[in-house]
Design an enzyme around this catalytic site. Structure first.
Site, PDB file in Angstrom:
ATOM      1  N   ASP A 143       8.485 -38.364  10.122  1.00  0.00           N
ATOM      2  CA  ASP A 143       7.709 -38.851  11.273  1.00  0.00           C
ATOM      3  C   ASP A 143       6.378 -38.104  11.334  1.00  0.00           C
ATOM      4  OD1 ASP A 143       8.612 -36.392  12.135  1.00  0.00           O
ATOM      5  OD2 ASP A 143       9.396 -37.113  14.054  1.00  0.00           O
ATOM      6  N   GLU A 166      13.445 -25.682  10.686  1.00  0.00           N
ATOM      7  CA  GLU A 166      11.978 -25.614  10.723  1.00  0.00           C
ATOM      8  C   GLU A 166      11.480 -24.431  11.566  1.00  0.00           C
ATOM      9  OE1 GLU A 166       9.943 -29.297  11.554  1.00  0.00           O
ATOM     10  OE2 GLU A 166       8.003 -28.301  11.728  1.00  0.00           O
TER      11      GLU A 166
HETATM   12  O1  KIV Z   1       8.510 -35.238   9.482  1.00  0.00           O
HETATM   13  C1  KIV Z   1       8.498 -34.255   8.720  1.00  0.00           C
HETATM   14  O2  KIV Z   1       7.616 -34.078   7.865  1.00  0.00           O
HETATM   15  C2  KIV Z   1       9.574 -33.285   8.857  1.00  0.00           C
HETATM   16  C3  KIV Z   1       9.496 -32.057   8.011  1.00  0.00           C
HETATM   17  C4  KIV Z   1       8.579 -31.082   8.637  1.00  0.00           C
HETATM   18  C5  KIV Z   1      10.818 -31.476   7.742  1.00  0.00           C
HETATM   19  O3  KIV Z   1      10.448 -33.475   9.639  1.00  0.00           O
END
Ligand code: KIV
Length: 278
Positions: free
Chosen positions: A48, A192
């Site tokens: 996302d 994260e």
């Molecule tokens: O949407 C994304 O890029 C993520 C990563 C940061 C793991 O969820």
């Protein structure tokens, strides 16, 4: 492209059990996905983060289901080997079990995803229940704990989770949440922006792979946003590493094009069509 030909949960587990580190990168369109796949990653996340890295928004919240499905389908068409993980956008799950299952199913049926990922708040019972239902229905699901950008307005900013007063989550809560996600059936957990100690504790607590982004060295795999790695419109983040400078490459190529067109060097003789083929 059928998901069966690409990395399955079982393939990832084989690597994990052999002690190999798993790799994951993001992609939001076919050309980048094809190159990321050819580069040999195990998983491609259609994040996302497309909202901020691809569509010019300030954060991930505005991404719609239609946009997420369109991005995932483009990636699906380009990827041969890596597992394609669709990232469920803010508001596409949690309103009800029905809404959550319906939207997760759309990633698999309409966009060709091999799995989905959703963010989970500390002790977030709603998403843990949803994951339980999804895995029962045959939808491989990844959890995502630590800093969860969809809760940005609640957390107050991209703070390092599991440390001091800037964190909205204690290490124990993150460990317990990962354990609950494992029990609900996730095949992996993205961690994260947590302290390295938190990353290690979660990794030791669960028997599914932990995939870190800003989670230190003691996790089972790493994920980065490809734009950051390529130096494509991104900022330099402490948690990331820039392996190329595509901004500079693009600007140089465009500058050269502008100069050649203005100087009448392009198009040249070899670029023009004659009335009859030679
Ligand atoms: O949407 C994304 O890029 C993520 C990563 C940061 C793991 O969820």
């Amino acid at each position: 492209m059928s998901g069966i030909t690409r990395n399955s949960v079982q393939d990832l587990y084989e690597k994990y059990r052999d002690g190999e580190t798993l790799t994951m990168l993001t992609a939001y369109d076919a050309p980048i996905a094809a190159q990321v796949d050819a580069g040999g990653v195990d998983m491609i996340l259609v994040g996302d983060s497309a909202a901020d890295n691809h569509m010019g928004h300030d954060d991930t919240l505005p991404l719609t289901m239609a946009e997420a499905l369109s991005n995932t389908a483009a990636v699906d068409r380009a990827v041969e080997d890596a597992m394609v993980v669709g990232d469920m956008p803010f508001g596409s799950y949690g309103a009800s079990m029905e809404q959550s299952v319906e939207n997760a199913t759309r990633f698999m049926k309409e966009a060709g995803a091999d799995a989905i990922k959703l963010e989970t708040a500390p002790h977030g019972e709603t998403t843990i229940d949803i994951i339980d239902r999804l895995t029962e229905l045959g939808i491989p699901a990844m959890g995502h704990v630590g800093f969860t950008p969809q809760r940005m307005h609640q957390i107050g900013g991209p703070y390092i989770q599991g440390r001091g007063h800037t964190s909205s989550a204690h290490v124990d809560a993150l460990v317990e949440t990962a354990e609950a996600l494992e029990e609900a059936g996730v095949f992996g957990v993205v961690l994260e922006t947590v302290t390295e100690e938190t990353g290690e504790r979660v990794t030791e607590a669960v028997d599914v792979p932990t995939i870190g982004i800003g989670a230190g060295r003691h996790v089972d795999g790493q994920v980065l946003v490809t734009n950051d790695l390529l130096g494509l419109g991104g900022e330099a983040f402490k948690l990331s590493k820039q392996y190329a400078d595509l901004d500079a490459v693009i600007q140089e190529a465009v500058g050269e094009y502008v100069e050649e067109v203005e100087d009448g060097e392009f198009p040249a003789r070899e670029n023009v069509f004659d009335p009859v083929d030679e």
